[in-house]
Design an enzyme around this catalytic site. Structure first.
Site, short mmCIF file in Angstrom:
data_model
loop_
_atom_site.label_atom_id
_atom_site.label_comp_id
_atom_site.label_asym_id
_atom_site.label_seq_id
_atom_site.Cartn_x
_atom_site.Cartn_y
_atom_site.Cartn_z
CB SER A 293 -148.57 13.19 43.43
OG SER A 293 -149.53 12.71 42.14
CB SER B 88 -149.43 15.12 40.21
OG SER B 88 -149.52 15.41 41.45
CE LYS C 223 -150.57 18.26 42.76
NZ LYS C 223 -150.14 16.79 43.20
#
Ligand code: GLN
Length: 429
Positions: A171, A147, A73
């Site tokens: 997330s 997210s 990420k």
């Protein structure tokens, strides 16, 4: 299991010379190139990494991730790259790898690229990214969740063999549920977060997103440095939280029904337990999470840059965070509720071995529904309590509703990841 090798399967092929890491890496890069899902913010020096690993393998290297393309990420540092956190405000070049990147590399992973995410990990749909939304690979008109939506979508679409996400309130788990993949939010503190941008350090936890439970376990072992056993799941006592029941609808109720079917087949029994303070988990998360993130963002850019470059969602949360920071009595109250949530879930986990629930209150919603914001606000109701309590939680695909998956969330006592994986595997049979 998707139409892609498992991590250990691919590693075997690479080590036995059936295919080289470079060939696999180039294949993945061409798939990323051809994809319009927008999963990646940047790609890394993957071809060169793969070439070096192929050389090491020729000299006898057998790392647990030898030659396997893994994505991270874009809130984790990779030496020589810009870590954007899905925002336009960050442009500095990283001088060092995040601790998790060091661990992946030490086992021979090829870090393929940095995945798209909600700006500063604030969101549940990936639509707050300054780099545009990610599409759900299973239905392009739906959000991938957030997210860590870029990570979950990339795994689901076969654009990497595994990915790292971060989870503060859901997330990792919620996008895993929306994209039909496996996601683990480990026990708070079990994976070193050095080199990751903090959203709320009292809840942030890095974790793996993968195609199958065994891959998830392998990545967790590499990242945490722990070696897990294989506990027996027979006859366990499974807890259901009564306060969650009012949030089930016909789709999510199917998750509970299916979970009961799968788990009773191995002799598990069920008990309904009460944890009244989970009703206040969302408010507690907002107060404590936004206070910490506002504080963290004070250090990023100057005021002018923040006004110009931060997106609406981040600005809104900074406002809420600054407000509560100037009202310590609100923070104190939220801390008291947090203690109650920890106590109640702890007490529940003394009366059962594991707690299950749906991971998310719905399947992935359409981009058009994003505007109502209702979906975003509610999408973490099942994941926030275990975030607040620092407990490990695994999401595994469980049911299919009109072509879209919903995951089951398996929550355990601290450091019970081995049991989570053992139970999660039952859902893959
Ligand atoms: N969706 C939640 C939020 O918007 C969770 C974010 C996260 O876990 N990073 O805050």
């Amino acid at each position: 299991m998707k139409n892609i090798d498992s991590i250990s399967g691919l590693r075997q092929q690479i080590l036995s010379g059936v295919v080289s890491s470079k060939e696999i890496t180039l294949d993945i890069l061409s798939k990323i190139e051809a994809s319009d899902l927008n999963c990646f913010i940047s790609l890394l020096d993957a071809e060169e990494q793969a070439r070096l690993i192929d050389e090491k393998i020729k000299c006898g290297f057998t790392g647990r991730l030898a030659g396997v393309p893994i994505a991270i990420k874009d809130n984790m540092r990779y030496k020589g790259s810009v870590t954007t956190c899905g925002s336009k405000i960050l442009s500095g070049i990283d001088c060092e790898d995040a601790e998790v990147v060091k661990r992946l590399k030490a086992e021979g992973a090829v870090i393929i690229g940095k995945t798209n995410m909600d700006e500063f990990a604030m969101g549940s749909s990936n639509t707050t990214s300054a780099f545009g939304p990610v599409k759900n690979p299973l239905n392009n008109s739906c959000v991938p969740g957030g997210s860590s939506g870029g990570s979950a979508a990339a795994v689901s679409a076969g654009l990497c063999y595994g990915a790292l996400g971060s989870d503060t309130g859901g997330s990792i788990r919620q996008p895993a549920s929306y994209c039909g993949v496996v996601g683990l939010k480990p026990t708070l503190g079990s994976i070193d977060g050095t080199g990751m941008y903090a959203l709320s350090q009292d809840m942030d936890q890095i974790g793996p997103i993968t195609n199958c439970v065994d891959d998830c376990k392998l990545l967790f072992e590499v990242l945490s440095g722990r070696k897990l056993g294989e506990p027996n799941c027979h006859g366990l006592k499974i807890g259901l939280i009564s306060e969650f029941e009012s949030w089930y609808d016909t789709d999510t109720y199917k998750v509970i029904e299916r979970a009961k079917e799968v788990l009773s087949a191995v002799g598990c029994t069920f008990v309904t337990l009460s944890a009244p303070s989970v009703n206040a988990a969302f408010a507690t998360y907002c107060v404590l999470g936004n206070a910490q993130s506002a504080n963290n963002l004070r250090g990023i850019g100057n005021e002018g840059e923040r006004t110009q470059k931060l997106g609406k969602e981040v600005k809104k949360r900074v406002l809420i965070g600054e407000y509560v920071l100037s009202h310590p009595e609100i923070i104190e109250k939220a801390k008291r509720v947090k203690s109650r949530i920890i106590r109640e879930l702890g007490a529940a986990l003394e009366q059962c071995d594991i707690i299950i629930s749906p991971t998310a209150p719905s399947k992935a919603f359409e981009f058009s529904a994003d505007r109502s914001r209702k979906e975003i606000v509610y999408s973490d109701i099942f994941t926030q309590p275990s975030s607040i309590a620092g407990l490990p939680a695994l999401s595994v695909p469980c049911v299919n509703v009109g072509g879209m998956p919903i995951g089951v969330q398996i929550v355990g006592r601290k450091n019970a990841e081995d049991l989570l994986f053992a139970l999660g595997k039952l859902f893959e049979a």
